[in-house]
Design a protein around this motif. Structure first.
Motif, mmCIF file in Angstrom:
data_model
loop_
_atom_site.group_PDB
_atom_site.id
_atom_site.type_symbol
_atom_site.label_atom_id
_atom_site.label_comp_id
_atom_site.label_asym_id
_atom_site.label_seq_id
_atom_site.Cartn_x
_atom_site.Cartn_y
_atom_site.Cartn_z
ATOM 1 N N SER A 129 0.835 -1.201 0.000
ATOM 2 C CA SER A 129 0.000 0.000 0.000
ATOM 3 C C SER A 129 0.867 1.247 0.000
ATOM 4 O O SER A 129 2.001 1.240 0.468
ATOM 5 C CB SER A 129 -0.909 -0.016 1.224
ATOM 6 O OG SER A 129 -1.236 1.301 1.604
ATOM 7 N N ASP B 35 -2.295 -0.161 -7.735
ATOM 8 C CA ASP B 35 -3.150 -1.101 -7.017
ATOM 9 C C ASP B 35 -3.769 -2.086 -8.010
ATOM 10 O O ASP B 35 -4.869 -1.883 -8.510
ATOM 11 C CB ASP B 35 -4.242 -0.317 -6.270
ATOM 12 C CG ASP B 35 -4.902 -1.170 -5.206
ATOM 13 O OD1 ASP B 35 -4.772 -2.398 -5.291
ATOM 14 O OD2 ASP B 35 -5.532 -0.600 -4.307
ATOM 15 N N LEU B 38 -7.220 -3.420 -7.104
ATOM 16 C CA LEU B 38 -8.333 -2.514 -7.417
ATOM 17 C C LEU B 38 -8.652 -2.586 -8.915
ATOM 18 O O LEU B 38 -9.825 -2.622 -9.312
ATOM 19 C CB LEU B 38 -7.982 -1.085 -7.007
ATOM 20 C CG LEU B 38 -9.111 -0.075 -7.205
ATOM 21 C CD1 LEU B 38 -10.279 -0.405 -6.290
ATOM 22 C CD2 LEU B 38 -8.640 1.348 -6.951
ATOM 23 N N GLY B 61 -9.627 -8.052 -1.889
ATOM 24 C CA GLY B 61 -9.304 -7.006 -0.923
ATOM 25 C C GLY B 61 -8.785 -7.596 0.382
ATOM 26 O O GLY B 61 -7.824 -7.111 0.976
ATOM 27 N N LEU B 64 -5.253 -8.600 -0.022
ATOM 28 C CA LEU B 64 -4.349 -7.450 0.062
ATOM 29 C C LEU B 64 -4.172 -7.018 1.522
ATOM 30 O O LEU B 64 -3.068 -6.716 1.966
ATOM 31 C CB LEU B 64 -4.909 -6.292 -0.772
ATOM 32 C CG LEU B 64 -3.995 -5.086 -0.976
ATOM 33 C CD1 LEU B 64 -2.676 -5.521 -1.589
ATOM 34 C CD2 LEU B 64 -4.662 -4.063 -1.873
ATOM 35 N N ASP B 65 -5.282 -7.028 2.258
ATOM 36 C CA ASP B 65 -5.200 -6.709 3.686
ATOM 37 C C ASP B 65 -4.238 -7.637 4.404
ATOM 38 O O ASP B 65 -3.462 -7.222 5.253
ATOM 39 C CB ASP B 65 -6.586 -6.866 4.324
ATOM 40 C CG ASP B 65 -7.385 -5.581 4.212
ATOM 41 O OD1 ASP B 65 -6.765 -4.507 4.235
ATOM 42 O OD2 ASP B 65 -8.614 -5.659 4.105
ATOM 43 N N SER B 68 -0.667 -6.799 3.746
ATOM 44 C CA SER B 68 -0.292 -5.431 4.087
ATOM 45 C C SER B 68 -0.041 -5.318 5.594
ATOM 46 O O SER B 68 -0.559 -6.106 6.373
ATOM 47 C CB SER B 68 -1.419 -4.475 3.675
ATOM 48 O OG SER B 68 -1.244 -3.233 4.303
ATOM 49 N N HIS B 75 -9.148 -2.655 2.969
ATOM 50 C CA HIS B 75 -9.153 -2.915 1.528
ATOM 51 C C HIS B 75 -10.350 -3.785 1.169
ATOM 52 O O HIS B 75 -11.034 -3.576 0.170
ATOM 53 C CB HIS B 75 -7.868 -3.633 1.108
ATOM 54 C CG HIS B 75 -6.671 -2.734 1.084
ATOM 55 N ND1 HIS B 75 -6.520 -1.744 0.159
ATOM 56 C CD2 HIS B 75 -5.568 -2.696 1.867
ATOM 57 C CE1 HIS B 75 -5.377 -1.120 0.374
ATOM 58 N NE2 HIS B 75 -4.784 -1.675 1.413
ATOM 59 N N LYS B 79 -13.080 -2.231 -1.321
ATOM 60 C CA LYS B 79 -13.076 -2.825 -2.656
ATOM 61 C C LYS B 79 -14.374 -3.569 -2.923
ATOM 62 O O LYS B 79 -14.867 -3.606 -4.054
ATOM 63 C CB LYS B 79 -11.858 -3.727 -2.824
ATOM 64 C CG LYS B 79 -10.592 -2.884 -2.986
ATOM 65 C CD LYS B 79 -9.344 -3.699 -3.112
ATOM 66 C CE LYS B 79 -8.176 -2.855 -3.589
ATOM 67 N NZ LYS B 79 -7.579 -2.005 -2.542
ATOM 68 N N HIS B 112 -11.558 5.517 -3.637
ATOM 69 C CA HIS B 112 -10.957 4.485 -2.784
ATOM 70 C C HIS B 112 -9.945 5.082 -1.818
ATOM 71 O O HIS B 112 -9.983 4.839 -0.614
ATOM 72 C CB HIS B 112 -10.300 3.433 -3.680
ATOM 73 C CG HIS B 112 -9.621 2.317 -2.936
ATOM 74 N ND1 HIS B 112 -8.336 2.404 -2.486
ATOM 75 C CD2 HIS B 112 -10.063 1.097 -2.558
ATOM 76 C CE1 HIS B 112 -8.010 1.289 -1.861
ATOM 77 N NE2 HIS B 112 -9.042 0.469 -1.900
ATOM 78 N N GLU B 113 -9.024 5.897 -2.356
ATOM 79 C CA GLU B 113 -7.966 6.447 -1.502
ATOM 80 C C GLU B 113 -8.531 7.449 -0.486
ATOM 81 O O GLU B 113 -8.094 7.488 0.664
ATOM 82 C CB GLU B 113 -6.879 7.109 -2.359
ATOM 83 C CG GLU B 113 -6.165 6.143 -3.303
ATOM 84 C CD GLU B 113 -5.481 4.994 -2.587
ATOM 85 O OE1 GLU B 113 -4.704 5.242 -1.653
ATOM 86 O OE2 GLU B 113 -5.736 3.832 -2.962
ATOM 87 N N PHE B 116 -10.233 5.496 2.089
ATOM 88 C CA PHE B 116 -9.194 4.786 2.856
ATOM 89 C C PHE B 116 -8.613 5.715 3.916
ATOM 90 O O PHE B 116 -8.490 5.346 5.086
ATOM 91 C CB PHE B 116 -8.097 4.308 1.903
ATOM 92 C CG PHE B 116 -7.109 3.377 2.534
ATOM 93 C CD1 PHE B 116 -7.278 2.013 2.455
ATOM 94 C CD2 PHE B 116 -5.999 3.874 3.220
ATOM 95 C CE1 PHE B 116 -6.380 1.140 3.036
ATOM 96 C CE2 PHE B 116 -5.095 3.012 3.805
ATOM 97 C CZ PHE B 116 -5.293 1.640 3.715
#
Lengths: 280, 173
Positions: A129, B35, B38, B61, B64-65, B68, B75, B79, B112-113, B116
């Motif tokens: 990220s 991403d 995404l 998502g 990805l979580d 991360s 996410h 998502k 999204h961002e 977020f």
């Protein structure tokens, strides 16, 4: 039917043979010039011969060329393969040399810091990220890694272990906004807190410095040992700018991190102080 | 769609996760990491509609979580929601227009961002100055994702068409 009649054909043949043999031996004796029949024939045939020979040469040349081309192609391919192999070996060599240099620096670092017990680790993944800064390393609880252990390279402090699994661990980099480390200016011994900021890619901030603290660009920032997570004296970076806080009660310094966060490949995890205690 | 096809898509998601956490995170131009997840979710939503958009948004998502270091579930949530809403337009669009994923991805990344940041800030996970973040990360990232999307989208679209032609349930895509 007389004798002549009977053997005429044999005699004719014999004469012809003798004549020809004689002619052959005569013609070929000291032959330096074309003889007439040769020349006459030559006048007729030469152009045709020349043409045909030209074609033959062309065809032969082409065929030989094709064969040769195939050979050359084979050879070319072989040489290319050879070259690729060499290239591969060469890049492998360069890679190994670079790795050797990096590992050597880690070994030197380890020897320079006999007071710590360290474990070397390889970076196997990075934070996917854009808002966070972390890496994943290939050692974990099975190798004795625990949460909060400091992670360094030969250049300086990188961060601390954030979470641990059997054979891997996540390391929170100094750049991450969630990171905060007790730091101080090495020369003036002014203590502060080093924090990362989301979106910053290489700079940190040393916060909460007294308003009258004397700090200059270029001053080295080290860990203060306050807070108990990081041992005292690890290099964090150097000051590039000093700014006043918004309300003027304190100031902060923008610090260029010593570690190169974007090219981390091998790191050292400080497992314990050499006397057996936790690294403090 | 057969079970094997879902297997292929799962592999694709895993590949995206690996690329995003290694190659793309290391060689990131302007320090930005695109991403891929995404892009995958939005493309799927545009091609297959709300249900699959939301489903893949959730699972990809979550993936990805899981890799991360950030707050788990963000996410996954965002998502899934984006996949659902973008999927709503699926029946009203002309899918062969490659400008479509570009525009949608730009807007989707932006939303999204921003969401977020909002969520992360409300959970005290992130504390960002809004305007610098917008100009140095959010807008460039939206552009980056948008520019990458048509390749991914076109490939995925032709893959899905191949599936529905040969023994799929023949949905009109």
């Amino acid at each position: 039917m007389g004798w002549w009649e009977r053997y005429r054909r044999f005699l004719q043949l014999s004469v012809a043979v003798i004549l020809i043999i004689t002619a052959i031996s005569f013609i070929n004796r000291g032959k330096e010039h074309y003889i007439l029949p040769e020349r006459l024939l030559g006048i007729v045939l030469s152009p045709v011969q020349g043409a045909v020979q030209g074609i033959s040469n062309y065809l032969t040349g082409t065929i030989e060329g094709i064969v040769e081309l195939r050979n050359l192609r084979d050879e070319n391919r072989r040489l290319r393969e050879e070259l690729e192999k060499r290239d591969y070996m060469y890049s492998l060599l360069a890679e190994l040399r670079a790795e050797n240099a990096r590992l050597l620096k880690l070994v030197n670092l380890r020897e320079m810091m006999p007071e710590f017990e360290t474990i070397a680790a390889r970076v196997i993944a990075r934070e996917p990220s854009n808002w966070y800064n972390a890496i994943t390393i290939n050692v974990g609880s099975q190798q004795g890694i625990e949460v909060d252990m400091p992670v360094i390279t030969h250049r300086g402090l990188v961060g601390r272990v954030m979470s641990v699994d059997g054979n891997r661990a996540q390391v929170l980099l100094l750049l991450d906004q969630r990171s905060s480390v007790g730091g101080m200016i090495q020369k003036s011994r002014e203590p502060g807190i080093v924090k990362g900021f989301a979106g910053e890619k290489e700079n940190l901030r040393l916060l909460y410095l007294p308003r009258d603290a004397k700090i200059q660009a270029g001053d080295r920032v080290i860990t203060s040992g306050l807070g108990g997570v990081f041992p005292k004296g690890l290099i964090i970076g150097s000051v590039i700018e000093v700014k006043a806080e918004e309300y003027g009660l304190s100031q902060y310094a923008v610090v260029r991190a010593a570690a190169d966060f974007h090219h981390l490949e091998e790191v050292l995890v400080i497992v314990a102080a050499a006397d057996g205690g936790e690294g403090e | 769609m057969k079970r094997l096809d879902y297997g292929v898509l799962v592999l694709l998601v895993l590949l995206c996760l690996i690329l995003q956490s290694t190659l793309l995170a290391t060689f990131s131009p302007w320090g930005l990491i695109p991403d891929l997840i995404l892009i995958y979710v939005v493309s799927t939503a545009l091609i297959r509609g709300s249900n699959e958009g939301a489903l893949w948004g959730f699972f990809a998502g979550l993936g990805l979580d899981l890799i991360s270091s950030g707050f788990l579930g963000l996410h996954c949530l965002l998502k899934m929601v984006l996949g659902f809403f973008i999927g709503l337009v699926e029946e009203k669009i002309f899918k062969d227009n490659l400008l479509l994923p570009v525009l949608v991805l730009f807007a989707a990344t932006l939303v999204h961002e921003l969401l977020f940041l909002l969520f992360a800030a409300s959970y005290k996970q992130l504390e960002v100055r809004f305007l610098p973040a917008l100009s140095t990360i959010i807008l460039p990232l939206s552009l980056y994702n948008a520019l990458l999307s048509p390749f991914f989208y076109a490939k995925l679209l032709s893959w899905y068409r191949g599936r529905s032609r040969y023994g799929g349930e023949g949905r009109g895509i």
